[in-house]
Scaffold this active site. Structure first.
Site, PDB file in Angstrom:
ATOM      1  N   HIS B 103       0.803  -1.233   0.000  1.00 15.14           N
ATOM      2  CA  HIS B 103       0.000   0.000   0.000  1.00 15.14           C
ATOM      3  C   HIS B 103       0.832   1.278   0.000  1.00 15.14           C
ATOM      4  O   HIS B 103       0.292   2.371   0.041  1.00 15.14           O
ATOM      5  CB  HIS B 103      -0.931   0.031   1.213  1.00 15.14           C
ATOM      6  CG  HIS B 103      -1.819  -1.168   1.322  1.00 15.14           C
ATOM      7  ND1 HIS B 103      -1.475  -2.273   2.066  1.00 15.14           N
ATOM      8  CD2 HIS B 103      -3.020  -1.449   0.774  1.00 15.14           C
ATOM      9  CE1 HIS B 103      -2.434  -3.182   1.980  1.00 15.14           C
ATOM     10  NE2 HIS B 103      -3.382  -2.721   1.200  1.00 15.14           N
ATOM     11  N   ASP B 203      36.511 -30.460  13.086  1.00 16.06           N
ATOM     12  CA  ASP B 203      36.735 -31.746  12.440  1.00 16.06           C
ATOM     13  C   ASP B 203      37.946 -31.712  11.520  1.00 16.06           C
ATOM     14  O   ASP B 203      37.828 -31.542  10.315  1.00 16.06           O
ATOM     15  CB  ASP B 203      35.488 -32.208  11.677  1.00 16.06           C
ATOM     16  CG  ASP B 203      35.497 -33.720  11.500  1.00 16.06           C
ATOM     17  OD1 ASP B 203      36.585 -34.257  11.204  1.00 16.06           O
ATOM     18  OD2 ASP B 203      34.450 -34.355  11.680  1.00 16.06           O
ATOM     19  N   HIS B 206      38.273 -35.534   9.373  1.00 20.43           N
ATOM     20  CA  HIS B 206      37.727 -35.907   8.062  1.00 20.43           C
ATOM     21  C   HIS B 206      38.582 -35.400   6.896  1.00 20.43           C
ATOM     22  O   HIS B 206      38.421 -35.851   5.769  1.00 20.43           O
ATOM     23  CB  HIS B 206      36.297 -35.361   7.909  1.00 20.43           C
ATOM     24  CG  HIS B 206      36.228 -33.920   7.466  1.00 20.43           C
ATOM     25  ND1 HIS B 206      36.708 -32.881   8.230  1.00 20.43           N
ATOM     26  CD2 HIS B 206      35.759 -33.339   6.333  1.00 20.43           C
ATOM     27  CE1 HIS B 206      36.524 -31.738   7.593  1.00 20.43           C
ATOM     28  NE2 HIS B 206      35.950 -31.982   6.433  1.00 20.43           N
ATOM     29  N   HIS B 211      38.285 -35.381   1.898  1.00 20.86           N
ATOM     30  CA  HIS B 211      38.846 -34.508   0.868  1.00 20.86           C
ATOM     31  C   HIS B 211      40.095 -35.097   0.203  1.00 20.86           C
ATOM     32  O   HIS B 211      40.900 -34.341  -0.367  1.00 20.86           O
ATOM     33  CB  HIS B 211      39.183 -33.144   1.465  1.00 20.86           C
ATOM     34  CG  HIS B 211      38.008 -32.470   2.104  1.00 20.86           C
ATOM     35  ND1 HIS B 211      36.836 -32.241   1.442  1.00 20.86           N
ATOM     36  CD2 HIS B 211      37.826 -31.979   3.360  1.00 20.86           C
ATOM     37  CE1 HIS B 211      35.969 -31.623   2.265  1.00 20.86           C
ATOM     38  NE2 HIS B 211      36.547 -31.464   3.424  1.00 20.86           N
ATOM     39  N   ASP B 360      31.978 -32.107   1.222  1.00 20.15           N
ATOM     40  CA  ASP B 360      31.331 -32.007   2.533  1.00 20.15           C
ATOM     41  C   ASP B 360      29.817 -32.131   2.442  1.00 20.15           C
ATOM     42  O   ASP B 360      29.186 -32.791   3.269  1.00 20.15           O
ATOM     43  CB  ASP B 360      31.674 -30.660   3.190  1.00 20.15           C
ATOM     44  CG  ASP B 360      33.072 -30.659   3.786  1.00 20.15           C
ATOM     45  OD1 ASP B 360      33.503 -31.720   4.268  1.00 20.15           O
ATOM     46  OD2 ASP B 360      33.715 -29.606   3.766  1.00 20.15           O
TER      47      ASP B 360
END
Lengths: 174, 443
Positions: B103, B203, B206, B211, B360
């Site tokens: 409006h 982490d 990992h 990777h 990931d």
């Protein structure tokens, strides 16, 4: 925008066949062959998403481009090496990627041995059991004819329509 | 009613799988975590000028962040107080005010309702415009990084970051400040918001496995970990967790991390040259960590990698989905050539087309989606690595795990997570200030 001259019909067909061959090579996971035979050493390979801005806003100084790929030959080489390593479990089992290329326009480039190529692309990528992802984008390519008479990719600017990446990532040949 | 005590066992280093799936737990998280923690909004470098604005999220709430005429920053919920339509449809820009598309109610940069079409004719004297401004959210900045908080009884941002600042300052302040290169890339991942936060917070385990292929292909200091061929040697790093759940894992002298070749050498040179400057500005002890690789999260959903130079917010979108915002971080004083190299390397690794980002996300999505099975969602997850070695870090005041690989920061993150979910208000949380380490150190 400066006026570009369309190429002759036989060159149009030659370029079209080169683009089709490229996608088939990539689909068949012949990445090294692609890099060695179809890509120039001074390649610029970029993919850009655009931030949403108001049309009349010309005061904001921030960049509008949101790059998701910005590679040279060495960077592409590393991406190919990742796939060649035998350790890339995210593509094992293999992904299936199919490119559809349309609205193809081919023009003479600035240099006599170069062509400017506009196309629209839709790429469908399947991985794992349930993931099917579709990407819609335009490509502005420059291909160059070498001394051996073959066409090679010298520059690719991918213009992605979707503001966010719904299909997980842009880590695939666009 | 959620039985919060059953969700996290701090002393035993385990968490219930339900916290990654259940809708009632998610609802409690929105109320007690996203409703009372400091949430990242933007950086000075994104909205430098008067009238600059950007739109983002705090939890699931859409927020408009605006540079004010006096140089300060305010944030507002991005809806019109009349009928609730979105006020700003752009993601960023510069404006003199904001007008609702429905409006035409118009707000000033300060959120005040300034004008209403045909106000006299259609409302007469009914409308109390001074009570109908855009709803404001509390904001504060730390070193140019702006965060918002819905809870006015929350501690100020500096206290919320607390002793964690000892590690934050190394890159946020060490050479005179950091900045973000925007706009953010945005992507959807079908995972719970805690999954990437815990991955980034602590982490290192990992890295060599998830990777492996990327590390092998990229070169740089981290590449020796590829395929779990080597563990980082003893004394190669530490993990830290802090009062409010923020954590960091540090791999010493691995700053350029995934930048090989000339670019990696350029980054390594920069870190070596600037170490004495960091020692002068901060301390010798902090300068020792400058040039190391940091993997980190600021509780609850703001993660970064220093050395790989990505800065992310994992905005929750229900219990099973997030929207990721990704920027590049650089030190302000880096030469332009190095900033460019860092930006390209970030895109190659953790951008939306990044080689490691896509590793990931595959794990993160399966870790969430499999929980639809009633038998899979039952039971606990394990983060016990290095439990017996955690101790107090006298230098920084935090809890430290004295090895590069371990799960100290996981345990600290979920300790804080349970504390927030349990507490009915900030006073209850403040009452734990003297004893937050006890369970982590099993005393």
């Amino acid at each position: 925008m400066e006026e570009l001259n369309p190429v002759a019909h036989e060159i149009y067909i030659e370029v079209q066949q080169a683009l089709f061959k490229e996608t088939r090579m990539l689909r068949e996971e012949r990445w090294r062959e692609w890099l060695e035979t179809m890509v120039e050493k001074d390649i610029v390979y970029r993919a850009i998403v655009s931030q949403l801005r108001f049309r009349k806003d010309n005061r904001y100084t921030g960049d509008k481009d949101v790059p998701s790929l910005d590679e040279n030959w060495a960077g592409l080489d590393r991406r190919v090496a990742q796939m060649e390593s035998g350790m890339q479990w995210t593509t094992d089992p293999a992904e299936r990627i199919r490119h559809f290329i349309t609205n193809l326009e081919v023009f003479e480039g600035k240099n006599p041995n170069e062509y400017v190529i506009y196309s629209n692309c839709q790429t469908v990528r399947n991985r794992r059991v349930y993931e099917e992802m579709t990407y819609c984008y335009g490509r502005n390519d420059i291909w160059r004819r070498g001394a051996d008479g073959k066409l090679r990719l010298a520059r690719r600017d991918v213009d992605v329509d979707e503001r966010f990446v719904s299909g997980k990532n842009h880590n695939f040949p666009m | 009613m959620v039985d919060v005590n059953s969700l996290v066992d701090v002393k035993n280093g385990t968490q219930a799988k339900r916290i990654f799936w259940d809708a009632d737990i998610y609802k409690l998280e929105l109320e007690r975590i996203f409703g009372r923690c400091w949430l990242f909004l933007t950086h000075d470098s994104i909205i430098p000028n008067v009238g600059d604005y950007t739109v983002t999220f705090m939890g699931e709430d859409e927020v408009l962040v605006v540079r004010q005429r006096d140089g300060s920053v305010k944030a507002f919920l991005n809806y019109c107080t009349h009928r609730g339509a979105r006020v700003v449809n752009a993601e960023a820009g510069n404006a003199r005010g904001f007008t609702c598309t429905y409006h035409g109610w118009a707000y000033g940069l300060d959120g005040a309702l300034e004008s209403v079409p045909f106000e006299k004719e259609v409302y007469g004297n009914v409308l109390k415009k001074d009570t109908l401004g855009m709803k404001e959210v509390r904001v504060e900045s730390y070193k140019g990084f702006w965060y918002g908080n819905f809870d006015h009884s929350a501690p100020n941002l500096a206290d919320y970051l607390g002793d964690y600042r000892w590690f934050l300052d190394i890159w946020m302040d060490g050479t005179g400040g950091a900045e973000l290169i925007g706009p953010p890339a945005r992507s959807i991942l079908k995972c719970n918001w805690k999954t990437p936060t815990e991955n980034f917070i602590g982490d290192a385990y990992h890295v060599g496995w998830t990777h492996a292929a990327s590390l092998k292909a990229l070169g740089g200091p981290l590449s020796v970990l590829a395929g779990n061929k080597h563990l980082p040697p003893e004394g190669a790093g530490v993990q830290i967790t802090s009062r409010h759940g923020h954590g960091v894992g540090i791999l010493f002298n691995a700053g350029p991390a995934l930048m090989g070749g000339e670019e990696g050498a350029m980054a390594a040179k920069w870190y070596a040259e600037n170490q004495p400057k960091v020692a002068r500005r901060l301390s010798e002890a902090q300068a020792k960590y400058y040039g190391s690789h940091f993997n980190a999260s600021i509780f609850p959903n703001n993660s970064y990698l220093w050395g790989t130079n990505t800065f992310k917010v994992w905005h929750p979108r229900g219990p099973h989905q997030i929207e990721v915002f990704t920027w590049t971080i650089v030190e302000k004083s880096m030469p332009q050539e190095l900033k460019e190299a860092v930006r390209r390397s970030m895109l190659r690794t953790f951008g939306t087309g990044g080689m490691l980002e896509s590793d990931d996300s595959d794990n993160m999505e399966s870790m969430t989606n499999l929980n639809r099975g009633p038998h899979i969602v039952t039971g606990m997850l394990n983060s016990q690595m290095g439990m017996e070695n955690d101790h107090e870090d006298e230098l920084s005041g935090n809890v430290i795990g004295p090895s590069a690989i371990g799960e100290t920061s996981y345990r600290g993150f979920y300790r804080a997570y349970r504390e927030y979910l349990k507490a009915k208000d900030w006073d209850e949380i403040r009452a734990n200030n003297g004893k937050w380490k006890d369970e982590l150190l099993n005393r």
